[in-house]
Design a protein around this motif. Structure first.
Motif, mmCIF file in Angstrom:
data_model
loop_
_atom_site.group_PDB
_atom_site.id
_atom_site.type_symbol
_atom_site.label_atom_id
_atom_site.label_comp_id
_atom_site.label_asym_id
_atom_site.label_seq_id
_atom_site.Cartn_x
_atom_site.Cartn_y
_atom_site.Cartn_z
ATOM 1 N N THR A 109 10.928 18.236 -25.298
ATOM 2 C CA THR A 109 9.657 18.577 -25.924
ATOM 3 C C THR A 109 8.997 17.343 -26.519
ATOM 4 O O THR A 109 7.786 17.136 -26.368
ATOM 5 C CB THR A 109 9.872 19.632 -27.026
ATOM 6 O OG1 THR A 109 10.505 20.789 -26.450
ATOM 7 C CG2 THR A 109 8.543 20.046 -27.643
ATOM 8 N N SER A 158 8.248 21.003 -33.996
ATOM 9 C CA SER A 158 9.378 20.160 -33.603
ATOM 10 C C SER A 158 9.886 19.333 -34.778
ATOM 11 O O SER A 158 11.092 19.133 -34.933
ATOM 12 C CB SER A 158 8.976 19.241 -32.444
ATOM 13 O OG SER A 158 8.575 19.983 -31.309
ATOM 14 N N ALA A 166 5.830 21.298 -22.300
ATOM 15 C CA ALA A 166 6.405 21.091 -23.634
ATOM 16 C C ALA A 166 6.674 22.426 -24.309
ATOM 17 O O ALA A 166 7.725 22.620 -24.936
ATOM 18 C CB ALA A 166 5.466 20.237 -24.484
ATOM 19 N N PHE A 187 10.562 23.991 -25.100
ATOM 20 C CA PHE A 187 10.987 24.185 -26.489
ATOM 21 C C PHE A 187 11.732 25.512 -26.624
ATOM 22 O O PHE A 187 11.213 26.563 -26.266
ATOM 23 C CB PHE A 187 9.778 24.163 -27.428
ATOM 24 C CG PHE A 187 10.143 24.324 -28.882
ATOM 25 C CD1 PHE A 187 10.642 23.248 -29.603
ATOM 26 C CD2 PHE A 187 10.005 25.547 -29.513
ATOM 27 C CE1 PHE A 187 10.984 23.397 -30.937
ATOM 28 C CE2 PHE A 187 10.338 25.701 -30.841
ATOM 29 C CZ PHE A 187 10.839 24.626 -31.556
#
Length: 210
Positions: free
Chosen positions: A53, A124, A193, A197
């Protein structure tokens, strides 16, 4: 059948893994495992999810700059090129009396990609540093950004329609610019991305902190 899981502990901590496709629980096995219900490959967590990610987000961040600064299309009229960036195209739509379409292009081409990068970057960061924030709100934000972000391809669709409609040989032609390629990369990398995740990491950090 799904095994009842104890509250306050993750399925992985209880020796079970959940299929992301159908939600079926099965015991954690060594090596490659498949869901007994839908035969989808499963694992307790997506391997190197956060690293993938991060890499995709940084790539999107790098390409979002030329996507907004460089021309996204060139209008060739009488052998004279007229470049248009995303922002100048929005201004042209406003000046020609189409503010509604200009707003849609602004949201799909500028606002959504940037917000998606920022939101995924923040989530993140929270997972990486194990900050104690509300996991339900993080998951809700992730789901909203993931769903809305898919509409970023609208701008690429508009470009393809413009090229098909205005391409009249040497008199009037439309060609994609550098920003079109950059914007395509931004759309693709942000989509990947979000897919790479593992949202279960959001809950892991809260359970492990107890």
């Amino acid at each position: 059948m799904n095994k009842p899981l104890q509250p306050g502990k993750s399925a992985m901590q209880q020796g079970w893994q959940l299929c992301r496709m159908c939600g079926e629980a099965s015991p954690i096995q060594a090596g490659e495992a498949r869901c007994p219900s839908c035969d989808t490959p499963i694992s307790p967590r997506i391997k190197h999810s956060l690293q993938k990610t991060w890499a995709l987000l940084f790539t999107a961040f790098i390409f979002v700059i030329p996507a907004n600064l460089y021309p996204i299309t060139y209008l060739l009229k009488n052998n004279t090129p007229y470049p248009d960036t995303i922002f100048s195209g929005i201004l042209s739509l406003i000046n020609t009396g189409m503010p509604g379409i200009a707003l849609i292009v602004f949201i799909a081409s500028i606002l959504v990609p940037i917000l998606k990068i920022v939101a995924l970057f923040f989530i993140s960061l929270v997972v990486h540093f194990k900050w104690q924030l509300n996991p339900s709100k993080q998951l809700l934000a992730y789901n909203i950004i993931d769903w809305i972000g898919r509409w970023s391809v609208l701008d690429l669709f508009v470009i393809s329609i413009m090229m098909a409609v205005f391409d009249k040989g040497n008199l009037l032609s439309v060609y994609p610019g550098v920003a079109a390629t950059s914007f395509t990369i931004v759309v693709i990398t942000t989509l990947f991305a979000a897919q790479s995740f593992d949202t279960r990491l959001i809950w892991d950090k809260n359970i492990n902190a107890k």
